[in-house]
Design an enzyme around this catalytic site. Structure first.
Site, PDB file in Angstrom:
ATOM      1  N   TYR A 114     -38.362   2.273  -0.374  1.00  0.00           N
ATOM      2  CA  TYR A 114     -38.607   1.538   0.848  1.00  0.00           C
ATOM      3  C   TYR A 114     -40.111   1.470   1.015  1.00  0.00           C
ATOM      4  CZ  TYR A 114     -38.816  -0.121   5.562  1.00  0.00           C
ATOM      5  OH  TYR A 114     -39.097  -0.893   6.661  1.00  0.00           O
ATOM      6  N   TRP A 116     -43.944  -1.292   0.898  1.00  0.00           N
ATOM      7  CA  TRP A 116     -44.645  -2.567   0.823  1.00  0.00           C
ATOM      8  C   TRP A 116     -45.627  -2.543  -0.338  1.00  0.00           C
ATOM      9  CZ3 TRP A 116     -44.916  -6.337   5.071  1.00  0.00           C
ATOM     10  CH2 TRP A 116     -43.985  -6.088   6.106  1.00  0.00           C
TER      11      TRP A 116
END
Length: 762
Positions: A114, A116
């Protein structure tokens, strides 16, 4: 002579300057046509060559010598690591993956990622990891997200699945606001810094321009504990609300609409179910407590006269109710979303241009741009043969409570036993709460594997750390939702040290495990494949062959404005995808779940983390934990832009002047911040932009446990303070947006920050 070239990140498209020998990034700056570019660009050059880069495959010495198994020393600042060759690292890891899947089953592998980590369409860490794990038999996965995991589960019960998606991907636009909205009432503000960030990045930042245009024609009222939660250019009227109490204010606004005859009864009768239950509740007929402005004022500290006046202003013209993502990241986080939708329904303007309800203005840069996003190239992930999953915010529960069950969305989830966690492209020491509990959870694993560019706190807890090429060190294509251009993002410099592209790593691992990850293609061939498949797919815009696209640097994407078809058509008679076909202000489905903390309609229940709770006797300030302005989450915290925001060499804590004076604190002091979960050191900033009783810190400072005798983190990572409890038994989302704390001046010897130093490597 140095050269300049364009590259892309989640904070946008920007320029990097490469040294004459082509090996180093010497500067990064905004494109001339992007005047509202993100400050995070200023972190890039420092981070690229920083000493915290992971140079070679590295294995934790205790794991290497003792073998896989639980280890309470995992993450010890004194832990030593051993650099090994790629063949050794991949052989060790392949053997461990095979041991776990053969002995315990693939559900014993948790695929984290999880995060970016990359804005690219091919080198997307989550997609690549999940594809790899699928090729070797599957994994336990996570669902939902930290940003809006609570509301994403709630809204389908209230408006149906399609409308819930449109509230994310086709909401009312800022152009609608500028043209049609008289009054924008935003709970949580409209933060400028959030508009810099888009998953995948945008060719040019447009969110800020759209917000400013709307502010020239629309009156804005921002209800928040922070005055600067709203763009300065909006000229918003600030109404102070204590954190965690917005639901009470919304219910009081509904009370005024009902009592003063301002509710749109015709809309409620034709388009909703449950309005009568809501009326009985706000009038006090259900529980004996009328939800008056005076009642709400005692909870929220928002003046009753302000609430009453605002209700009349909202009913007098076209009004749009906005609830930002952050409000649902708290205990009972469903309720402000439920109450905001209910408030908009009582105004009767849902489905009218510029009126009704939105959930996300000011939360991300693509929200409300008003462009129907074109399809984008994707890297196929394959099929996961394992059915087990968890809500992403329940990772510590998964590891600490194997075999137990947790309630979720009206049912239960059984938590499988986990032996190996594989993380790539993310940092749970940023996203997750109660870091002492997270560290205990990670200690239960047999093996923790991390792909990283830098020695982040997550990498410092791993048994196997594999160095991966950064965005600047690999070719990719980039675009975000509603973007104007699909962009080529060519490699700027070669990988540092022995870093490798993740596609190569997974290809080699899969081969050792008898699986096929890459189908015989290298990364350049995969780029061409996903581009050409996208170009040929129905609905894709006209685009040239790959070589021409790459030579030209990109291709325009259609900028097709959308209209709010779901709610407009619903108002015209098209049913929603709810059991009743209407907006469910009272959901029989939720009521039948019989949950102890979520009823069939919006309601106020005292959370454990608010200023009126018993805990406030010891922890007497309410700390807001929101996203930083000069970095994305925790990315590149060592960079110049992020460092420019530090105070006393660490993350700042902001205090109202009255609260600072009561504690003998002034600008530049070092403060000890404590909660029931942990403690940290922070630099003090005094500001009148906060309501009294509220403190504020940004998330994302790198976790530094190097001086536990002083504090759990000496660098100011707020998640040593926050609570690891689900928002509710319905959604099990994160509740980390605020926490009760005590703050005092720290007068001892201030320890140095060691968060950005690499570990001991032999």
């Amino acid at each position: 002579m140095s050269r300049k070239q364009e590259t892309s990140a989640h904070w946008g498209t920007y320029l990097v300057e490469v040294s004459a020998d082509g090996r180093d990034v010497v500067a990064a700056r905004a494109r001339p046509d992007d005047p509202d570019a993100a400050p995070a660009i200023g972190n890039v050059a420092d981070a690229h060559r920083h000493r915290s880069r992971v140079a070679r495959p590295t294995v934790r010495r205790r794991w290497l010598e003792r073998g896989p198994g639980p280890d309470t020393d995992r993450g010890d600042p004194e832990d030593a690591y051993v650099e090994v060759g790629w063949d050794t690292a991949l052989d060790l890891l392949a053997g461990e993956l095979d041991r776990v899947r053969s002995t315990f089953g693939n559900q014993a592998i948790f695929g984290g990622s999880y995060g970016w980590g990359s804005a690219g369409r091919l080198h997307h860490a989550q997609s690549q990891l999940h594809r790899f794990l699928n090729t070797i038999g599957g994994y336990t996965r996570s669902v939902n997200d930290y940003s809006r995991g609570s509301s994403a589960m709630l809204l389908p019960h209230l408006v149906g699945a399609r409308a819930a998606l449109d509230l994310r991907y086709k909401p009312a636009s800022w152009a609608d606001v500028a043209e049609h909205t008289d009054l924008l009432v935003t709970f949580g503000g409209v933060r400028r810094s959030n508009t810099w960030v888009v998953p995948g990045g945008h060719a040019r930042h447009v969110g800020s321009d759209l917000v400013r245009a709307a502010g020239r024609t629309t009156e804005v009222v921002a209800l928040s504990a922070q005055r600067d939660d709203a763009f300065a250019e909006l000229g918003a009227e600030w109404v102070g609300v204590m954190p965690g109490t917005d639901t009470a204010v919304m219910l009081a606004l509904i009370h005024v609409l009902v009592v003063d005859g301002l509710a749109d009864d015709a809309f409620l009768a034709a388009h909703t179910v449950g309005a009568d239950e809501v009326r009985r509740y706000v009038l006090g007929e259900a529980d004996g407590v009328p939800k008056t402005p005076e009642w709400a004022s005692a909870i929220s500290r928002t003046p009753a006269a302000v609430i009453r006046s605002l209700a009349h202003r909202m009913a007098a013209g076209r009004t749009l109710v906005n609830v930002v993502y952050s409000l649902q990241r708290g205990e009972r986080g469903e309720q402000p979303i439920f109450a905001g939708l209910t408030l908009a329904a009582f105004l009767g303007q849902i489905g009218l241009p510029g009126g009704g309800f939105v959930h996300g203005f000011g939360s991300m840069g693509d929200y409300g741009v008003g462009v129907a996003g074109a399809p984008l190239p994707t890297f196929p992930q394959g099929r996961n043969a394992v059915a087990d999953f968890i809500p992403c915010a329940r990772i510590s529960d998964l590891l600490l409570l194997p075999g137990s069950e947790i309630p979720y969305n009206g049912g239960t989830l059984r938590l499988p036993e986990t032996k190996l966690a594989y993380w790539a492209g993310g940092n749970p020491f940023h996203h997750h709460q109660d870091l002492r509990r997270l560290r205990r959870a990670l200690s239960t694993l047999d093996t923790f594997v991390v792909h990283e560019t830098h020695w982040t706190p997550t990498a410092r807890h791993a048994d196997v750390v594999l160095p991966v090429a950064s965005t600047l060190e690999r070719d990719d294509v980039a675009a975000g939702a509603g973007d104007s251009r699909l962009r080529a993002s060519p490699r700027a410099v070669p990988p540092r040290g022995e870093a490798r592209e993740e596609l190569w790593i997974y290809t080699e691992l899969a081969r050792r495990l008898g699986a096929d990850f890459a189908e015989g293609l290298d990364s350049r061939q995969w780029l061409e494949r996903i581009y050409e498949e996208w170009r040929a797919a129905p609905g894709s815009p006209p685009a040239p062959p790959f070589e021409e696209f790459w030579r030209d640097g990109g291709v325009p994407l259609p900028q097709n404005p959308y209209r709010d078809t779901v709610f407009a058509d619903f108002r015209a008679g098209q049913p929603l995808g709810t059991p009743s076909g209407r907006i469910e202000l009272f959901s029989a489905t939720l009521a039948e779940f019989g949950l102890p903390d979520v009823a069939g309609h919006a309601e106020w229940r005292e959370p454990t983390q608010w200023w009126g709770s018993p805990q406030a006797a010891e922890f007497d300030l309410h700390l807001l934990c929101n996203q930083p302005s000069h970095r994305l989450h925790s990315q590149l915290d060592m960079g110049a832009a992020s460092r420019s925001t530090k105070v006393a060499g660490r993350e700042p804590v902001r205090l109202n002047p009255a609260d600072a004076a009561a504690r003998g604190l002034v600008d530049g002091d070092v403060a000890l911040v404590r909660s029931a979960q942990g403690s940290l050191l922070a630099g003090v900033v005094v500001t009148d932009a906060l309501v009294p009783g509220v403190a504020q810190m940004h998330t994302g400072a790198w976790f530094d446990p190097s001086a536990p005798e002083v504090a759990d983190c000496v660098n100011g990572n707020v998640n040593v303070l926050t609570r690891d409890v689900g928002t509710s038994t319905l959604t099990q989302a994160t509740s980390g947006a605020h926490v009760l704390v005590a703050i005092s001046r720290y007068d001892g010897v201030v320890p140095p920050v060691l968060a950005y130093e690499p570990p001991v490597i032999t």
